[in-house]
Design a protein around this motif. Structure first.
Motif, PDB file in Angstrom:
ATOM      1  N   LEU B 134       0.855  -1.182   0.000  1.00 55.65           N
ATOM      2  CA  LEU B 134       0.000   0.000   0.000  1.00 55.65           C
ATOM      3  C   LEU B 134       0.888   1.227   0.000  1.00 55.65           C
ATOM      4  CD1 LEU B 134      -3.059   0.407   0.066  1.00 55.65           C
ATOM      5  CD2 LEU B 134      -2.869   0.747   2.523  1.00 55.65           C
ATOM      6  N   ASP B 135       0.861   1.952  -1.104  1.00 55.42           N
ATOM      7  CA  ASP B 135       1.667   3.173  -1.184  1.00 55.42           C
ATOM      8  C   ASP B 135       0.904   4.300  -0.502  1.00 55.42           C
ATOM      9  OD1 ASP B 135       2.906   5.589  -1.966  1.00 55.42           O
ATOM     10  OD2 ASP B 135       3.901   4.528  -3.585  1.00 55.42           O
ATOM     11  N   ALA B 138       0.772   8.870  -1.457  1.00 55.57           N
ATOM     12  CA  ALA B 138      -0.409   9.590  -1.919  1.00 55.57           C
ATOM     13  C   ALA B 138      -0.073  10.868  -2.653  1.00 55.57           C
ATOM     14  CB  ALA B 138      -1.348   9.892  -0.744  1.00 55.57           C
ATOM     15  N   ARG B 143       3.471   8.132  -8.437  1.00 56.89           N
ATOM     16  CA  ARG B 143       2.942   7.339  -9.519  1.00 56.89           C
ATOM     17  C   ARG B 143       4.067   6.566 -10.204  1.00 56.89           C
ATOM     18  NH1 ARG B 143      -1.324   8.899 -14.166  1.00 56.89           N
ATOM     19  NH2 ARG B 143      -0.529   7.288 -15.526  1.00 56.89           N
ATOM     20  N   LEU B 146       4.441   2.004  -7.486  1.00 54.18           N
ATOM     21  CA  LEU B 146       3.831   0.684  -7.304  1.00 54.18           C
ATOM     22  C   LEU B 146       4.208  -0.247  -8.438  1.00 54.18           C
ATOM     23  CD1 LEU B 146       0.249   1.493  -6.012  1.00 54.18           C
ATOM     24  CD2 LEU B 146       2.044   0.265  -4.800  1.00 54.18           C
TER      25      LEU B 146
END
Lengths: 85, 156
Positions: B134-135, B138, B143, B146
């Protein structure tokens, strides 16, 4: 099998992550704010590969990194979410 | 049939147990969904309580800090001496920020907890057949993080 989430907010990110080998993507904020994205991802990749990640704070779905808890309460998810069966 | 990962923010990292009332409410609201419970895993009794709570929709449970701190191990999940009877999955979750695993409480007070691919490998070696990255950065800059992580995990 690895499932991954966080920051997947558009169709391209969803595709790239699944194509990289993620077994399942978890759409968080995106699923609450943009239900169409989850619908698209399910239609394209199948329901097994898409999860809606819902962070519940004070009884409501929280979005934007938990600074706002303004989403629907669980009792209303079925009406408001594409995650309904 | 759809998947929901339901995180009780108030329980995240606290190791105080799962939010069973919330999970029951979710089960009533979305009876056809499969639910992965998250937030509060701290000890075996929490997993037992979850497993015996009568949650038809329950498909798995996420454990983060408790696994990291070795409060219980994946190898005991199937029962046996001292083990638990939990037929559903326990999913180790690695919260990732800026490329590192972090641990915290309610996603605050984050502390470094190592390399995500190394930890993923260790969980795999100890019997995990599922894993969650879980990145939590935020940010838009995150981007691609993951994607790289998944590729590294596959190559490990």
């Amino acid at each position: 099998m690895v499932q991954v989430g966080g920051g997947i907010r558009d169709a391209r990110a969803a595709e790239e992550t699944l194509e990289a080998g993620a077994g399942r993507i978890i759409l968080g904020t995106a699923a609450v704010e943009n239900p169409a994205l989850a619908g698209m991802a399910v239609a394209r990749f199948g329901a097994e590969r898409v999860a809606c990640g819902i962070d519940v704070k004070d009884g409501r779905a929280a979005t934007r990194g938990w600074t706002e808890a303004r989403g629907p309460a669980p009792a209303n998810w079925r009406r408001s979410s594409p995650a309904r069966a | 049939m759809s998947w929901l990962v339901v995180t009780a923010v108030s329980r995240d990292g606290t190791q105080e147990g799962f939010d069973l009332p919330l999970l029951r409410e979710v089960g009533r609201a979305a009876p056809a969904c499969r639910v992965i419970a998250s937030g509060g895993a701290g000890e075996l009794s929490h997993l037992r309580s979850l497993a015996s709570a009568g949650l038809q929709a329950l498909a798995g449970a996420i454990a983060g800090t408790a696994l990291y701190e070795r409060k219980f191990s994946l190898s005991r999940r199937a029962g046996g001496p001292g083990g638990i009877v939990l037929t559903r999955r326990i999913i180790p979750c690695l919260d990732v920020k800026d490329g590192r695993v972090v641990k915290g409480v309610r996603f605050q007070q984050l502390r470094d907890a190592g390399d995500p691919v190394e930890q993923a490998r260790a969980y795999g070696a100890s019997g995990a057949d599922e894993l969650c990255f879980l990145d939590i950065s935020a940010s838009l800059e995150a981007r691609g993080t993951l994607v790289r992580l998944v590729e590294q995990w596959r190559g490990s």
